[in-house]
Design a protein around this motif. Structure first.
Motif, PDB file in Angstrom:
ATOM      1  N   GLY A  15      11.272  52.490 -27.549  1.00  0.00           N
ATOM      2  CA  GLY A  15      10.533  50.848 -27.248  1.00  0.00           C
ATOM      3  C   GLY A  15      11.390  49.991 -26.696  1.00  0.00           C
ATOM      4  N   HIS A  16      11.101  48.930 -26.258  1.00  0.00           N
ATOM      5  CA  HIS A  16      11.704  47.829 -25.776  1.00  0.00           C
ATOM      6  C   HIS A  16      11.809  46.611 -26.416  1.00  0.00           C
ATOM      7  N   PRO A  17      12.722  45.774 -26.499  1.00  0.00           N
ATOM      8  CA  PRO A  17      14.218  46.050 -25.757  1.00  0.00           C
ATOM      9  C   PRO A  17      14.888  47.068 -26.340  1.00  0.00           C
ATOM     10  N   THR A  18      15.587  48.115 -25.665  1.00  0.00           N
ATOM     11  CA  THR A  18      15.848  49.329 -25.786  1.00  0.00           C
ATOM     12  C   THR A  18      17.065  49.284 -26.799  1.00  0.00           C
ATOM     13  N   PRO A  19      17.889  47.844 -26.479  1.00  0.00           N
ATOM     14  CA  PRO A  19      19.014  47.945 -27.763  1.00  0.00           C
ATOM     15  C   PRO A  19      18.534  47.989 -29.365  1.00  0.00           C
ATOM     16  N   ASN A  20      17.358  47.429 -29.234  1.00  0.00           N
ATOM     17  CA  ASN A  20      16.745  47.247 -30.770  1.00  0.00           C
ATOM     18  C   ASN A  20      16.545  48.740 -31.410  1.00  0.00           C
ATOM     19  N   PHE A  21      16.573  49.782 -30.633  1.00  0.00           N
ATOM     20  CA  PHE A  21      16.345  51.068 -31.011  1.00  0.00           C
ATOM     21  C   PHE A  21      17.485  52.035 -30.934  1.00  0.00           C
ATOM     22  N   LEU A  22      18.977  51.236 -31.055  1.00  0.00           N
ATOM     23  CA  LEU A  22      20.178  52.162 -30.830  1.00  0.00           C
ATOM     24  C   LEU A  22      20.846  51.883 -32.296  1.00  0.00           C
ATOM     25  N   PRO A  23      21.341  52.907 -33.079  1.00  0.00           N
ATOM     26  CA  PRO A  23      22.121  52.737 -34.014  1.00  0.00           C
ATOM     27  C   PRO A  23      23.096  51.540 -33.904  1.00  0.00           C
ATOM     28  N   GLU A  24      23.838  51.775 -33.016  1.00  0.00           N
ATOM     29  CA  GLU A  24      24.999  50.969 -32.684  1.00  0.00           C
ATOM     30  C   GLU A  24      24.788  49.450 -32.676  1.00  0.00           C
ATOM     31  N   TYR A  25      23.406  49.213 -32.062  1.00  0.00           N
ATOM     32  CA  TYR A  25      22.820  47.679 -32.113  1.00  0.00           C
ATOM     33  C   TYR A  25      22.544  47.280 -33.635  1.00  0.00           C
ATOM     34  N   GLU A  26      21.881  48.296 -34.285  1.00  0.00           N
ATOM     35  CA  GLU A  26      21.339  47.844 -35.460  1.00  0.00           C
ATOM     36  C   GLU A  26      22.675  47.527 -36.490  1.00  0.00           C
ATOM     37  N   GLU A  27      23.624  48.102 -36.332  1.00  0.00           N
ATOM     38  CA  GLU A  27      24.672  47.861 -37.285  1.00  0.00           C
ATOM     39  C   GLU A  27      25.349  46.649 -37.140  1.00  0.00           C
ATOM     40  N   LEU A  28      24.997  45.823 -35.804  1.00  0.00           N
ATOM     41  CA  LEU A  28      25.453  44.628 -35.685  1.00  0.00           C
ATOM     42  C   LEU A  28      24.817  43.579 -36.837  1.00  0.00           C
ATOM     43  N   THR A  29      25.619  42.294 -37.186  1.00  0.00           N
ATOM     44  CA  THR A  29      24.751  41.393 -37.883  1.00  0.00           C
ATOM     45  C   THR A  29      23.767  40.783 -37.211  1.00  0.00           C
ATOM     46  N   ALA A  30      22.956  40.020 -37.668  1.00  0.00           N
ATOM     47  CA  ALA A  30      21.767  39.381 -37.071  1.00  0.00           C
ATOM     48  C   ALA A  30      22.495  38.170 -36.266  1.00  0.00           C
ATOM     49  N   GLU A  31      23.182  37.714 -36.725  1.00  0.00           N
ATOM     50  CA  GLU A  31      24.110  36.645 -35.886  1.00  0.00           C
ATOM     51  C   GLU A  31      24.743  37.225 -34.668  1.00  0.00           C
ATOM     52  N   GLN A  32      25.183  38.435 -34.516  1.00  0.00           N
ATOM     53  CA  GLN A  32      25.845  39.210 -33.465  1.00  0.00           C
ATOM     54  C   GLN A  32      24.839  39.595 -32.478  1.00  0.00           C
ATOM     55  N   ARG A  33      23.679  39.958 -33.098  1.00  0.00           N
ATOM     56  CA  ARG A  33      22.451  40.452 -32.244  1.00  0.00           C
ATOM     57  C   ARG A  33      21.795  39.231 -31.422  1.00  0.00           C
ATOM     58  N   ASP A  34      21.726  38.005 -32.133  1.00  0.00           N
ATOM     59  CA  ASP A  34      21.084  36.812 -31.740  1.00  0.00           C
ATOM     60  C   ASP A  34      22.261  36.255 -30.509  1.00  0.00           C
ATOM     61  N   THR A  35      23.266  36.435 -30.781  1.00  0.00           N
ATOM     62  CA  THR A  35      24.336  35.922 -29.777  1.00  0.00           C
ATOM     63  C   THR A  35      24.346  36.810 -28.497  1.00  0.00           C
ATOM     64  N   MET A  36      24.165  38.055 -28.653  1.00  0.00           N
ATOM     65  CA  MET A  36      24.086  39.167 -27.433  1.00  0.00           C
ATOM     66  C   MET A  36      22.594  38.454 -26.697  1.00  0.00           C
ATOM     67  N   ASN A  37      21.622  38.570 -27.511  1.00  0.00           N
ATOM     68  CA  ASN A  37      20.371  38.285 -26.687  1.00  0.00           C
ATOM     69  C   ASN A  37      20.307  36.993 -26.126  1.00  0.00           C
ATOM     70  N   ALA A  38      20.979  35.795 -26.660  1.00  0.00           N
ATOM     71  CA  ALA A  38      21.296  34.698 -25.967  1.00  0.00           C
ATOM     72  C   ALA A  38      21.949  34.803 -24.806  1.00  0.00           C
ATOM     73  N   ASP A  39      23.148  35.516 -24.914  1.00  0.00           N
ATOM     74  CA  ASP A  39      23.822  35.686 -23.720  1.00  0.00           C
ATOM     75  C   ASP A  39      23.060  36.522 -22.348  1.00  0.00           C
ATOM     76  N   PHE A  40      22.109  37.393 -22.872  1.00  0.00           N
ATOM     77  CA  PHE A  40      21.215  38.037 -21.851  1.00  0.00           C
ATOM     78  C   PHE A  40      20.407  37.395 -21.167  1.00  0.00           C
ATOM     79  N   ASP A  41      19.706  36.500 -22.144  1.00  0.00           N
ATOM     80  CA  ASP A  41      18.973  35.400 -21.470  1.00  0.00           C
ATOM     81  C   ASP A  41      19.646  34.462 -20.685  1.00  0.00           C
ATOM     82  N   GLN A  42      20.880  33.998 -20.990  1.00  0.00           N
ATOM     83  CA  GLN A  42      21.541  33.180 -20.222  1.00  0.00           C
ATOM     84  C   GLN A  42      22.074  33.936 -18.700  1.00  0.00           C
ATOM     85  N   LEU A  43      22.002  35.213 -18.860  1.00  0.00           N
ATOM     86  CA  LEU A  43      22.724  35.848 -17.505  1.00  0.00           C
ATOM     87  C   LEU A  43      21.328  36.104 -16.656  1.00  0.00           C
ATOM     88  N   LEU A  44      20.167  36.264 -17.198  1.00  0.00           N
ATOM     89  CA  LEU A  44      18.890  36.472 -16.396  1.00  0.00           C
ATOM     90  C   LEU A  44      18.757  35.103 -15.690  1.00  0.00           C
TER      91      LEU A  44
END
Length: 129
Positions: A15-44
């Motif tokens: 599935g996409h986005p692929t990190p959402n299906f990785l155990p290492e990503y799922e173990e992060l807090t919601a705040e950490q995931r939100d920060t990573m998603n915002a950082d990726f959007d900023q990079l693009l």
């Protein structure tokens, strides 16, 4: 110089986005995931603004692929994926940057917990390899 950033991911589940299906990503807090998603959007946004992002696409489930090879002097078409592996190509981004160092800097920002990201130069046009 043009480079392709290849995103590899575990095909089960797919599935996409692929990190959402990785155990290492799922173990992060919601705040950490939100920060990573915002950082990726900023990079693009940054890459688009700089004119460094040529294109990018997510790829479908590897189980839906078709392989084209030659056997006995004629084409042979079979169901994919190419190989039995723990990771498959999930998507790509094509970038056009000034140097390998810049390509590596960008690629580092594409990687995250549980992901494998590959950087490969294009041969032509606009590639150096």
């Amino acid at each position: 110089m043009k480079y392709v950033i290849l995103i590899h991911s575990n095909p089960q589940p797919w599935g996409h986005p692929t990190p959402n299906f990785l155990p290492e990503y799922e173990e992060l807090t919601a705040e950490q995931r939100d920060t990573m998603n915002a950082d990726f959007d900023q990079l693009l946004t940054e890459l688009n603004t700089n004119g460094e992002l040529v294109t990018g696409e997510a790829l479908g489930d590897p189980a839906t692929s078709r392989l084209f090879r030659w056997a006995d002097g004629k084409p042979l078409v079979t169901d994919g994926p190419y190989s039995e592996a723990k990771e498959h190509l999930a998507g790509f981004f094509l970038i056009d940057v000034e140097s390998q160092e810049r390509a590596e800097e960008i690629t580092t920002r594409f990687s995250g917990p549980g992901e494998t990201v590959e950087l490969r130069p294009l041969m032509w046009p606009g590639g150096d390899a």
